[in-house]
Design a protein around this motif. Structure first.
Motif, PDB file in Angstrom:
ATOM      1  N   GLU A  22       0.839  -1.204   0.000  1.00 18.05           N
ATOM      2  CA  GLU A  22       0.000   0.000   0.000  1.00 18.05           C
ATOM      3  C   GLU A  22       0.876   1.257   0.000  1.00 18.05           C
ATOM      4  OE1 GLU A  22      -2.506  -0.388   3.433  1.00 18.05           O
ATOM      5  OE2 GLU A  22      -3.563  -2.110   2.589  1.00 18.05           O
ATOM      6  N   THR A  23       1.928   1.253   0.788  1.00 14.92           N
ATOM      7  CA  THR A  23       2.802   2.416   0.904  1.00 14.92           C
ATOM      8  C   THR A  23       3.528   2.699  -0.408  1.00 14.92           C
ATOM      9  OG1 THR A  23       3.117   2.104   3.272  1.00 14.92           O
ATOM     10  CG2 THR A  23       4.821   3.352   2.122  1.00 14.92           C
ATOM     11  N   PHE A  24       4.069   1.665  -1.028  1.00 19.83           N
ATOM     12  CA  PHE A  24       4.868   1.848  -2.239  1.00 19.83           C
ATOM     13  C   PHE A  24       4.065   1.728  -3.533  1.00 19.83           C
ATOM     14  CE2 PHE A  24       8.090   1.097   0.931  1.00 19.83           C
ATOM     15  CZ  PHE A  24       9.087   1.985   0.561  1.00 19.83           C
ATOM     16  N   GLY A  25       2.822   1.271  -3.434  1.00 22.64           N
ATOM     17  CA  GLY A  25       1.968   1.178  -4.613  1.00 22.64           C
ATOM     18  C   GLY A  25       2.175  -0.078  -5.441  1.00 22.64           C
ATOM     19  N   GLN A  26       3.270  -0.762  -5.235  1.00 27.15           N
ATOM     20  CA  GLN A  26       3.582  -1.996  -5.959  1.00 27.15           C
ATOM     21  C   GLN A  26       4.396  -2.912  -5.054  1.00 27.15           C
ATOM     22  OE1 GLN A  26       5.807  -1.022  -9.449  1.00 27.15           O
ATOM     23  NE2 GLN A  26       4.137   0.090 -10.416  1.00 27.15           N
TER      24      GLN A  26
END
Length: 72
Positions: A22-26
């Motif tokens: 969630e934090t890094f998007g991937q």
């Protein structure tokens, strides 16, 4: 390590990876971050920290700081 400890650790790791994605998007970006030495953790790789409750919390707290744009 008891079966309950193993289950608890597996759940903590799953939660940590979900937060990281969630934090890094991937997932790939999170895996890259977690496998590289980080000065926030004294040069240790974050992946080496979850051996203790402190390690899990330290990584979670750093992910929250990243979410809010607070970089050390």
């Amino acid at each position: 390590m008891s079966p309950q400890d193993v289950t608890e650790r597996a759940l903590q790791l799953a939660s940590l990876y979900q937060k990281g994605k969630e934090t890094f998007g991937q997932a790939e970006k999170f895996r890259n971050w977690i496998h590289h030495p980080n000065p926030v953790f004294g040069g240790q790789k974050p992946v080496d920290l979850p051996d203790s409750l402190y390690g899990f919390r330290a990584i979670e707290e750093e992910l929250i700081r990243i979410d809010y744009g607070i970089l050390a």
